[in-house]
Enzyme design. Structure first.
Site, short mmCIF file in Angstrom:
data_model
loop_
_atom_site.label_atom_id
_atom_site.label_comp_id
_atom_site.label_asym_id
_atom_site.label_seq_id
_atom_site.Cartn_x
_atom_site.Cartn_y
_atom_site.Cartn_z
CE1 TYR A 33 0.62 -0.74 4.50
CE2 TYR A 33 -0.03 1.57 4.48
CZ TYR A 33 0.54 0.48 5.13
OH TYR A 33 1.02 0.63 6.39
CE1 TYR A 55 -4.09 -0.92 3.04
CE2 TYR A 55 -5.73 0.70 2.37
CZ TYR A 55 -4.92 0.16 3.33
OH TYR A 55 -4.92 0.69 4.59
CG ASP A 97 -2.69 -1.60 14.69
OD1 ASP A 97 -3.85 -2.02 14.85
OD2 ASP A 97 -2.26 -1.17 13.61
#
Ligand code: ADP
Length: 309
Positions: free
Chosen positions: A87, A101, A260
């Site tokens: 990406y 992407y 994350d």
């Protein structure tokens, strides 16, 4: 050492520096979580990345990157018929970032098909934790998703803790109903869930973190941390609910990998024996540091400056 299996995709990232000049890195939701988890508890945790790459030079570099980050690459399978997904992050003249992407035929999509050719659940054991996300689910074929759920059931029966972050990406699902059915199945198998409130607002029409907590408790999840950006988190663990504020930052530079990194920090805290609240406090400090820096993964030097605080 505790053994954690992290299942999903790591992609090639091309980040625009100036017109037509890009910095190349590797990133992806579960990979980012693995990096922050390992960096937070290097001596106590072994993180095995379960995925697939190609046999090309970029795939070799991806494996070398995992090893640089001290992640265990023994469960990264190889295929001659595909390469890592890619990406690009471009920034327009107003400073707005956009993502494009190329992942529809990435090697990671084949990971479970390759795994079950030669391996069974026994190859994943002994393990303490199996971590996956809604993106890990979305990239699989229907057949491989069914296999994944059966694999997770077997792992759970062996006492492995199942951890799930929905990370809802509408573009990766044919429709919201199919996605909800898959997430409900994933939640029903999970011991720990780390959803973002925004995902649940869009996908389930939830109006508050308390709504999400109630929904997931109904599905049987025992430990739940609902992330809500700068508003902090609402959690439940051992039957007790609690709130943990976000750590204020002077200036938000880039929110990529906020969730994350939070997940990586939270897992490291819990697996190191911290309470759910103390783990949230550590995770919130780490995520606030990450949003003050560019890109998904801060440099090792920057991370050392965070750890030394
Ligand atoms: P997700 O991407 O999973 O939806 P969030 O956007 O809720 O995750 O962010 C995860 C965590 O990152 C939050 O719980 C908080 O600790 C931290 N965070 C995110 N945005 C900010 C911010 N603007 N200021 C401080 N911390 C933040």
């Amino acid at each position: 050492m505790k053994q954690i299996i992290i299942f999903g995709e790591c992609m090639v990232e091309l980040f625009q520096l100036v017109d037509n000049v890009y910095h190349q890195a590797f990133a992806g939701d579960v990979y980012n979580t693995a990096v922050y988890c390992k960096r937070s508890a290097p001596a106590q945790l072994n993180l095995k990345f379960l995925s697939a790459v190609g046999t090309d030079l970029v795939s070799d570099k991806l494996i070398a990157q995992l090893e640089q980050e001290k992640l265990d690459s023994t469960l990264v399978l190889r295929t001659k018929t595909a390469r890592p997904g890619l990406y690009m992050i471009n920034t327009d003249c107003f400073g707005e970032r956009s993502f494009v992407y190329w992942r529809d035929s990435s090697a990671a999509k084949q990971s479970l098909a390759l795994f079950r050719q030669h391996s069974t659940v026994a190859h994943l054991l002994p393990a303490d934790v199996f971590y996956f996300s809604g993106i890990s689910l979305a990239i699989l074929s229907l057949e491989d998703r069914t296999y994944l759920f059966s694999l997770i059931k077997e792992l759970k029966a062996q006492g492995v803790q199942i951890v799930f972050d929905p990370n809802y990406r509408p573009a990766l699902w044919p429709d919201a109903e199919i996605c909800r059915a898959n997430f409900d199945q994933a939640y029903a198998l999970s011991d720990l869930a780390l959803p973002g409130l925004d995902d649940h607002k869009v996908l389930y029409g939830s109006s508050s973190a308390a709504d999400v907590l109630a929904q997931l408790q109904q599905l049987g999840v025992k430990e739940i941390i609902v992330k809500n950006g700068s508003s902090g988190v609402l959690g439940v663990s051992d039957g007790k609910s609690f709130q943990c504020p976000a750590v204020p930052v002077k200036k938000v530079i880039d929110t990529t990998a906020a969730g994350d990194s939070f997940n990586g920090g939270y897992l490291a805290g819990r697996l190191n024996g911290l309470s759910a609240l103390a783990s949230c406090q550590y995770a919130a400090a780490l995520a606030s540091f990450v949003v003050e820096h560019t890109g998904a993964i801060v440099t090792k030097e920057q991370f050392r400056s965070f750890s030394g605080r």
